[in-house]
Design an enzyme around this catalytic site. Sequence first.
Site, mmCIF file in Angstrom:
data_model
loop_
_atom_site.group_PDB
_atom_site.id
_atom_site.type_symbol
_atom_site.label_atom_id
_atom_site.label_comp_id
_atom_site.label_asym_id
_atom_site.label_seq_id
_atom_site.Cartn_x
_atom_site.Cartn_y
_atom_site.Cartn_z
ATOM 1 N N SER A 9 81.561 23.166 46.030
ATOM 2 C CA SER A 9 80.219 23.092 45.626
ATOM 3 C C SER A 9 79.807 23.631 44.458
ATOM 4 C CB SER A 9 79.345 24.142 46.881
ATOM 5 O OG SER A 9 78.190 24.209 46.478
ATOM 6 N N TYR A 37 79.401 32.151 51.505
ATOM 7 C CA TYR A 37 79.660 30.681 51.353
ATOM 8 C C TYR A 37 79.942 30.489 49.809
ATOM 9 C CZ TYR A 37 78.157 25.815 50.752
ATOM 10 O OH TYR A 37 78.263 24.452 50.319
HETATM 11 N N1 LIG Z 1 75.055 18.706 51.756
HETATM 12 C C1 LIG Z 1 74.866 19.419 50.577
HETATM 13 O O1 LIG Z 1 73.735 19.472 49.939
HETATM 14 C C2 LIG Z 1 76.276 20.109 50.290
HETATM 15 C C3 LIG Z 1 75.966 20.587 48.881
HETATM 16 C C4 LIG Z 1 77.265 21.190 48.375
HETATM 17 C C5 LIG Z 1 78.409 21.038 49.097
HETATM 18 N N2 LIG Z 1 78.495 20.618 50.387
HETATM 19 C C6 LIG Z 1 79.606 20.698 51.060
HETATM 20 O O2 LIG Z 1 79.905 19.646 51.519
HETATM 21 C C7 LIG Z 1 80.584 19.540 52.948
HETATM 22 C C8 LIG Z 1 79.683 18.741 53.897
HETATM 23 O O3 LIG Z 1 78.317 19.203 54.029
HETATM 24 P P1 LIG Z 1 77.400 18.512 54.836
HETATM 25 O O4 LIG Z 1 75.984 18.930 54.274
HETATM 26 O O5 LIG Z 1 77.588 17.196 54.891
HETATM 27 O O6 LIG Z 1 77.493 19.335 56.150
HETATM 28 P P2 LIG Z 1 76.952 18.865 57.580
HETATM 29 O O7 LIG Z 1 76.028 17.804 57.684
HETATM 30 O O8 LIG Z 1 76.198 20.338 58.085
HETATM 31 O O9 LIG Z 1 78.267 18.842 58.169
HETATM 32 C C9 LIG Z 1 79.327 19.924 58.617
HETATM 33 C C10 LIG Z 1 80.268 19.194 59.307
HETATM 34 O O10 LIG Z 1 81.406 20.003 59.534
HETATM 35 C C11 LIG Z 1 81.722 20.371 60.975
HETATM 36 N N3 LIG Z 1 81.936 21.543 61.429
HETATM 37 C C12 LIG Z 1 81.288 22.695 61.370
HETATM 38 N N4 LIG Z 1 81.966 23.701 61.829
HETATM 39 C C13 LIG Z 1 83.225 23.281 62.112
HETATM 40 C C14 LIG Z 1 84.159 23.866 62.729
HETATM 41 N N5 LIG Z 1 84.134 25.325 62.938
HETATM 42 N N6 LIG Z 1 85.363 23.278 62.897
HETATM 43 C C15 LIG Z 1 85.369 22.047 62.760
HETATM 44 N N7 LIG Z 1 84.164 21.480 62.094
HETATM 45 C C16 LIG Z 1 83.231 21.936 61.693
HETATM 46 C C17 LIG Z 1 80.457 19.664 61.853
HETATM 47 O O11 LIG Z 1 80.786 19.166 62.818
HETATM 48 P P3 LIG Z 1 80.819 20.037 64.200
HETATM 49 O O12 LIG Z 1 79.287 20.634 64.062
HETATM 50 O O13 LIG Z 1 80.713 18.979 65.308
HETATM 51 O O14 LIG Z 1 81.812 20.654 64.299
HETATM 52 C C18 LIG Z 1 80.002 18.604 60.527
HETATM 53 O O15 LIG Z 1 80.703 17.395 61.040
HETATM 54 C C19 LIG Z 1 80.575 21.281 53.195
HETATM 55 O O16 LIG Z 1 81.827 21.826 52.861
HETATM 56 C C20 LIG Z 1 79.577 21.665 52.362
HETATM 57 O O17 LIG Z 1 79.823 22.927 52.031
HETATM 58 C C21 LIG Z 1 77.537 20.050 50.933
#
Ligand SMILES: NC(=O)c1ccc[n+]([C@@H]2O[C@H](COP(=O)([O-])OP(=O)(O)OC[C@H]3O[C@@H](n4cnc5c(N)ncnc54)[C@H](OP(=O)(O)O)[C@@H]3O)[C@@H](O)[C@H]2O)c1
Length: 267
Positions: A144, A157
């Site tokens: 990130s 985080y």
């Molecule tokens: N979206 C953004 O703006 C953004 C920005 C910077 C970085 N990121 C990074 O990109 C990645 C994806 O982000 P996102 O926003 O797409 O996330 P998201 O929509 O919240 O999805 C998170 C995913 O991780 C899974 N997860 C959560 N806890 C878990 C656990 N204990 N074991 C296994 N799976 C788990 C969730 O599924 P379940 O709940 O079914 O387990 C879900 O599929 C993350 O690493 C995040 O830090 C995102």
Amino acid sequence: MGLPAASSTNCAVVTGASSGIGLALARELASRGYALILVARRADLLEKIAAEITAAHGVTVEIRPTDLSDRDQRGKLVDELFDRDIAVLCNNAGIATFGALATLDPAAERAEVELNAVALHDLTLAVLPGMLERRAGGILMSGSAAGNMPIPNNATYAATKAFVNSFCESLRHELLDTGVHITLLAPGPVRGETPDAEAKSFVDKAIPDFLWVTTEYTARVSIDALDENKMRIVPGVLSKAMSVAGGYSPRAMVAPIVGKFYERLAN
Ligand SMILES: NC(=O)c1ccc[n+]([C@@H]2O[C@H](COP(=O)([O-])OP(=O)(O)OC[C@H]3O[C@@H](n4cnc5c(N)ncnc54)[C@H](OP(=O)(O)O)[C@@H]3O)[C@@H](O)[C@H]2O)c1
């Protein structure tokens, strides 16, 4: 040389595949012909997604409902992946907590470290020997822009993402000329659909719609970047600005400004 071509024996693994960027990565890889192993905790959702992807792209989709923050559950997946022909690993699952560290649940903070950093490390170690032996494969790490700077009220985080960013870019130089690609995805704000005005969160309201990038766009440019073995992919104007600000501004100046914004996310 690009990523290994999809075949009847290899597959791509996506963690955090039940929503957001992970779901988009799974769809993108399937559209390029890869069979999939999808990992997240919600089995029912993974089952539906697997059926939808198979119907759309005709690829085999296996699901592994796993809590990656749990060492025992994670260990079973690690053992399996060690013996499989993994063409692509998307180390994407991650969560964020907000608020002053001392006010947060210690168990949840520990689970965040296990998921965001330790699981990503374990899964990389599981697939890397096979990729090196085959001299082919790709690992995408979801770090990130938050990993480039100190973020009060988001300390666990920010620190775990600093780990991801540094781990990926360090490992990259060990993997040059091995045939194994590794790319850091370091996004700023990414979301699926633009929410209706009344459904907007504090962050949705704070960041104008035109500065968000979509999960689909993020997935496409990330897999393209991995195929080309780029070091880092930073999708969107705001992400790029955050990267530059995080990399070059004095940290003592950045911390209080960013910390004020993140304080609002705790409420
Ligand atoms: N979206 C953004 O703006 C953004 C920005 C910077 C970085 N990121 C990074 O990109 C990645 C994806 O982000 P996102 O926003 O797409 O996330 P998201 O929509 O919240 O999805 C998170 C995913 O991780 C899974 N997860 C959560 N806890 C878990 C656990 N204990 N074991 C296994 N799976 C788990 C969730 O599924 P379940 O709940 O079914 O387990 C879900 O599929 C993350 O690493 C995040 O830090 C995102």
